[in-house]
Design a protein around this motif. Structure first.
Motif, PDB file in Angstrom:
ATOM      1  N   VAL A  29      34.290  36.498  28.999  1.00 50.74           N
ATOM      2  CA  VAL A  29      35.106  35.861  30.033  1.00 50.74           C
ATOM      3  C   VAL A  29      36.140  36.829  30.593  1.00 50.74           C
ATOM      4  N   LEU A  30      36.851  37.518  29.695  1.00 51.08           N
ATOM      5  CA  LEU A  30      37.894  38.434  30.141  1.00 51.08           C
ATOM      6  C   LEU A  30      37.323  39.582  30.959  1.00 51.08           C
ATOM      7  N   THR A  31      36.159  40.063  30.562  1.00 53.35           N
ATOM      8  CA  THR A  31      35.533  41.140  31.327  1.00 53.35           C
ATOM      9  C   THR A  31      35.216  40.673  32.740  1.00 53.35           C
ATOM     10  N   GLY A  32      34.785  39.425  32.859  1.00 54.21           N
ATOM     11  CA  GLY A  32      34.513  38.872  34.178  1.00 54.21           C
ATOM     12  C   GLY A  32      35.752  38.757  35.038  1.00 54.21           C
ATOM     13  N   TRP A  33      36.913  38.644  34.385  1.00 52.82           N
ATOM     14  CA  TRP A  33      38.177  38.576  35.116  1.00 52.82           C
ATOM     15  C   TRP A  33      38.769  39.958  35.381  1.00 52.82           C
ATOM     16  N   GLY A  34      38.081  40.990  34.979  1.00 49.65           N
ATOM     17  CA  GLY A  34      38.623  42.332  35.093  1.00 49.65           C
ATOM     18  C   GLY A  34      38.941  42.740  36.518  1.00 49.65           C
TER      19      GLY A  34
ATOM     20  N   PHE B 192      37.989  45.315  38.322  1.00 49.47           N
ATOM     21  CA  PHE B 192      37.069  46.188  39.042  1.00 49.47           C
ATOM     22  C   PHE B 192      36.316  45.440  40.134  1.00 49.47           C
ATOM     23  N   ARG B 193      35.964  46.177  41.167  1.00 50.02           N
ATOM     24  CA  ARG B 193      35.130  45.617  42.210  1.00 50.02           C
ATOM     25  C   ARG B 193      33.812  45.137  41.598  1.00 50.02           C
ATOM     26  N   LYS B 194      33.173  44.176  42.211  1.00 46.41           N
ATOM     27  CA  LYS B 194      31.965  43.600  41.642  1.00 46.41           C
ATOM     28  C   LYS B 194      30.880  44.632  41.408  1.00 46.41           C
ATOM     29  N   ASP B 195      30.822  45.650  42.256  1.00 44.98           N
ATOM     30  CA  ASP B 195      29.792  46.667  42.077  1.00 44.98           C
ATOM     31  C   ASP B 195      30.162  47.655  40.991  1.00 44.98           C
TER      32      ASP B 195
ATOM     33  N   LEU C 174      38.726  49.688  41.797  1.00 41.19           N
ATOM     34  CA  LEU C 174      39.353  48.383  41.590  1.00 41.19           C
ATOM     35  C   LEU C 174      39.266  47.526  42.840  1.00 41.19           C
ATOM     36  N   SER C 175      39.449  46.233  42.638  1.00 42.23           N
ATOM     37  CA  SER C 175      39.549  45.340  43.784  1.00 42.23           C
ATOM     38  C   SER C 175      40.791  45.692  44.588  1.00 42.23           C
ATOM     39  N   SER C 176      40.797  45.346  45.857  1.00 42.70           N
ATOM     40  CA  SER C 176      41.902  45.710  46.730  1.00 42.70           C
ATOM     41  C   SER C 176      43.235  45.171  46.219  1.00 42.70           C
TER      42      SER C 176
END
Length: 398
Positions: free
Chosen positions: A379-384, A386-389, A198-200
């Motif tokens: 759109v929602l998946t793009g807002w998820g 998770f880290r970009k990678d 996940l993102s920090s």
């Protein structure tokens, strides 16, 4: 195979088909032992709904289950109900009913191939191995013919698989989509392994929520099988009534369902309970499949910050990782699940409408809706969270 040799029958109860024939179609992978892939289409679950009075007379869900017989053997079956309302379906057609009746038609009763009160994707056209194409086609044609012969407005098949949706579309049924949220296990060793993807900011937020929830003043326990005792169902029933009254007006399941669940279904059930001074103050009920954990009901006696997220989402993820399950399905609706690692996936339903003009109008609606749903999922998946990678984590769920 010669389709003319297939006989379609209607049954007013699951018992009229029998557990052996039903499960040979519904869960052939479990006939020799082990878990069913889909616990909701098993004989024991659907029969518990009938035996408890949760479906049947007075409920608006009257069983008329379909079977397809070839040379004397049942090769396929489907959970079919005559519906006098549109409650407990989670694929909403209230606007269709209102429009149809304003035009002078009678929308109810209608036919519904579904698992009552259960917004979970799974096979609805249940077939013995080797009869998948023939059996599914016979059931779809048979259900539509029953609706036509009885001059009903419509026949609906909800939360089917993408494969079934495509088969129905080829037969001329209308294909509708929706969305839900699920968590996927990417071979995580533990919850921290999941958090690392996940993102920090999201990772810190989840850790904070878990700490707040677990400081509610008691302990959190997970129970399944013989660990579940009769008194636990008193708490589950109280939670279910409270949540049901607030969401639906009145609960769909009877108290008797939970008593039957203790006797017949507790190996399929995971309870997550928050216990304070020996008394459950909140809880979540899940169903266990061969590869998935399915979140079903939640409730509480008093509000505790973040306890809903902990019991329904994070404890489910913990348990799924420990058991090696591929995914957690968190049920209908709820964009708040996105920030907690549950990503949107498409759901599918099929619809047969008797009136050609009305069918044309519905077809235009569902086409526009499919496009909107696909765009929203993207759109929602793009807002998820998770880290970009890790954005390729979403996979098509069927």
């Amino acid at each position: 195979m010669d389709g003319a040799r297939i006989e379609i029958d209607l049954h007013d109860s699951l018992a009229a088909i029998g557990a052996r024939d039903w499960d040979a179609c519904a869960c052939p992978e479990a006939v020799a032992g082990g878990r069913a892939a889909d616990p909701f289409t098993t004989y024991r679950f659907l029969n518990a709904l009938e035996d408890s009075g949760s479906v049947g007379p007075g409920s608006g869900w009257r069983p008329h289950h379909l079977s397809a017989r070839l040379d004397g053997e049942i090769i396929a079956c489907a959970p079919l109900y005559a519906k006098s309302h549109s409650q407990g379906e989670y694929v909403f057609d209230h606007s269709w009913a209102h429009a149809y009746e304003r035009a002078g038609g009678r929308y109810y009763p209608k036919l519904q191939i579904a698992v009552p009160f259960t917004p979970v994707t799974g096979r609805r056209l249940l077939t013995r191995p080797g009869h998948e194409t023939t059996g599914a086609s016979a059931l779809l044609r048979g259900a539509a013919q029953v609706a036509a012969d009885n001059r009903l407005s419509s026949m609906h098949l909800t939360f089917c698989t993408a494969t079934e949706a495509e088969a129905g579309r080829r037969l001329g049924l209308l294909h509708r989509t929706g969305q839900q949220f699920l968590w996927q296990n990417r071979d995580y060793g533990d919850f921290d392994g999941f958090l690392a993807t996940l993102s920090s900011r999201k990772r810190k937020n989840i850790r904070k929520e878990r700490a707040v929830a677990q400081a509610f003043g008691g302990e959190i326990v997970t129970l399944t099988g013989d660990q579940i005792r009769p008194h636990h169902w008193d708490a589950v029933w109280a939670f279910y009534q409270d949540t049901g009254a607030r969401k639906w007006g009145q609960p769909y399941l009877t108290r008797g369902f939970f008593e039957i669940a203790h006797d017949r279904l507790r190996d399929d059930i995971l309870l997550v309970l928050a216990i304070d001074d020996g008394r459950p103050v909140a809880g979540a009920m899940n169903m266990i499949g061969r590869d998935a954990l399915f979140g079903r009901y939640w409730g509480c006696r008093a509000h505790h910050p973040c306890l809903h997220f902990e019991l329904c989402y994070y404890q489910a993820i913990d348990w799924a990782i420990a058991q090696g399950l591929a995914r957690v399905e968190a049920g209908a609706q709820g964009e708040h699940k996105l920030a907690r690692g549950y990503l949107p996936v498409a759901t599918h339903s099929l619809h047969w409408i008797a009136d050609p003009g009305f069918a044309e109008a519905v077809a235009e609606f569902v086409e526009a809706e499919r496009n909107a749903v696909a765009e929203e999922i993207e759109v929602l998946t793009g807002w998820g969270p998770f880290r970009k990678d890790n954005r390729d984590i979403r996979e098509e769920h069927q």
